[in-house]
Design an enzyme around this catalytic site. Sequence first.
Site, PDB file in Angstrom:
ATOM      1  NE  ARG A 104      37.712 -69.634 -22.820  1.00 45.18           N
ATOM      2  CZ  ARG A 104      38.566 -69.406 -21.819  1.00 45.18           C
ATOM      3  NH1 ARG A 104      39.073 -68.190 -21.635  1.00 45.18           N
ATOM      4  NH2 ARG A 104      38.891 -70.358 -20.991  1.00 45.18           N
TER       5      ARG A 104
ATOM      6  CB  THR B 183      42.880 -62.887 -16.604  1.00 43.64           C
ATOM      7  OG1 THR B 183      43.132 -64.224 -17.026  1.00 43.64           O
ATOM      8  CG2 THR B 183      41.539 -62.471 -17.086  1.00 43.64           C
TER       9      THR B 183
ATOM     10  CB  SER C 179      37.218 -69.167 -13.840  1.00 43.03           C
ATOM     11  OG  SER C 179      37.531 -70.509 -13.769  1.00 43.03           O
TER      12      SER C 179
HETATM   13  N1  GLY Z   1      42.089 -68.287 -18.630  1.00 45.72           N
HETATM   14  C1  GLY Z   1      41.382 -67.804 -17.537  1.00 45.72           C
HETATM   15  C2  GLY Z   1      39.942 -68.103 -17.635  1.00 45.72           C
HETATM   16  O1  GLY Z   1      39.436 -68.156 -18.746  1.00 45.72           O
HETATM   17  O2  GLY Z   1      39.284 -68.296 -16.654  1.00 45.72           O
END
Ligand code: GLY
Length: 578
Positions: free
Chosen positions: A112, A400, A465
Amino acid sequence: MIADTLKSLIFATTLALATTAGAQNRTVAEALQAKQQGQPVAAQHWMVSAANPLAVQAGADILAKGGTAADAMVAVQTVLGLVEPQSSGLGGGAFLVWYDAATATLTTLDGRETAPLAATPRLFQDDAGQPLDFFAAVVGGRSVGVPATPALMQEAHRRWGKSAWADLLTPARRLATNGFEVSERLAKSIAWDADRLARARDTATYFLPDGQPLPAGVLLKNPAYAATLADMAREGADIFYAGPLAFQIVERVQTANNPGKLSLFDLAIYRVKERPAVCISYHGNDVCGMGPPSSGAVAVGQILKTVEGFPLATLGPDNAQSWRLIGDASRLAFADRARYLADSDFVPVPVQGLLNNAYIATRGALLNRTTALPETRAGEPEYDHGMNQADDISLELPSTSHISIIDSFGNALSMTTTVENLFGSRLMVGGFVLNNELTDFSFASHRDGRPIANRVEPGKRPRSSMSPTIVLRNGKPVLVIGSPGGSRIIGYVAQTIIAHLDWGMDIQAAISMPRLVNRGGTFELENTAFGTEMAPKLEAIGYTVQLGKIASGLHGIAIGDELTGGADPRREGIVIGQ
Ligand code: GLY
């Protein structure tokens, strides 16, 4: 004409034989045809399902040569970053769940993005402390976190790869040099976002040559991306974290309109983190995924555990009571998510408390009724120490991409990957777009004097998410699944698991079925005949409903006597297996 008919007859016969045998390596053409027919793809040895045929082909070629799922992922991801730059790429981040066949263990890696050390909880507030408008925050340098996907690819390859690193980058390098056809979806995304893409010079030059959005079908070359991959092939992913490319990233972020605070030091200290997998038991299966900073596995796990005691299998998908149970379990999970889920390196997150049987029983008991819950609030799970937090204010819009792979060694990979919003921050460096992941933080830092768990803090990772999932039975993978879709991802993944495990749908049918999602307020129903039929039934039991376009992008593989794969008909992806 006769020759054409003959050709399609031969093609159809070949396809039928391949389907019967379930053991042929499908070409892209065969995979596309299977998708058109809504059939799952069957294979014996290996399989890859992802969001673009060129990327899937690249992964399949690696798997066919004996590469591992980690090897194939590097090829898939680098091609996706080129041909589907609106969704994921080298400037973004990802979460990866890995089942290792040799050791029968599950590992989750957190790739992340992180907030710069100079970021403060007021990053997305105006001078009066009010949250910024979403796109005012997104476009430009302010929203850019440390790109993490390159480090994640390298770490996965270091742990589980067998193929030469440079070879894995060759398919994307070749496509970037020789050009690829702009897909319908990419062209639509560019046209839709043209005003924002026009705000940064390099981005406009690439996506809007002569000021016009690139149309579908045009051949697009990306020499800057090819050069980045050439450097990465020689020197590894470290080029993103120190040296000229790192310098360019920082310079682009700091000098953009709406500049950000990313520094060379932020890049230099970036690390992929191994996190404990979050697993719950569900009808004899272990459903495992990514823990904090993702809310994915906790929320998917809470939904499944909350409905586990109800007769969903008997009720079936056509009964509004099934959707009431799933919808209200989801509303309860989202209430907890808003209060408790964030980067657990900064905020204590009660993962065990939110998933333990006693707590889930209190949540499940609320569903012993036949109408919608009038309201849903965060519960009070067991904590290892006292907390006083407020519910957050975060907006996550869908972009995504998801990759599912099984290799010939029996390893399984589930990876959800993102640049956050469509084309991320809209800034480009080295032929790829930089993420806007930091807008996954809550824009407000406090509410009624209480801190919000997912507030911005220096070095913190924004809550996600993303729900890359591997379902195990007796310790062996039976399902690999995940989806894009912002915070709707949680509902998409939970629904697909229920459809496959409880309603017995094959993986393609489970992926294709109409989507119904409830994130705490309105029940969102995909605009289909099924949605239109279900909407008044849900209204009659107390929900506000909304029919509309819902863009899941599920890619999944079920593992039984053979591998069966599905790709979401709402996206451009396919499945190839052998
Ligand atoms: N940016 C979408 C997520 O991380 O859920």
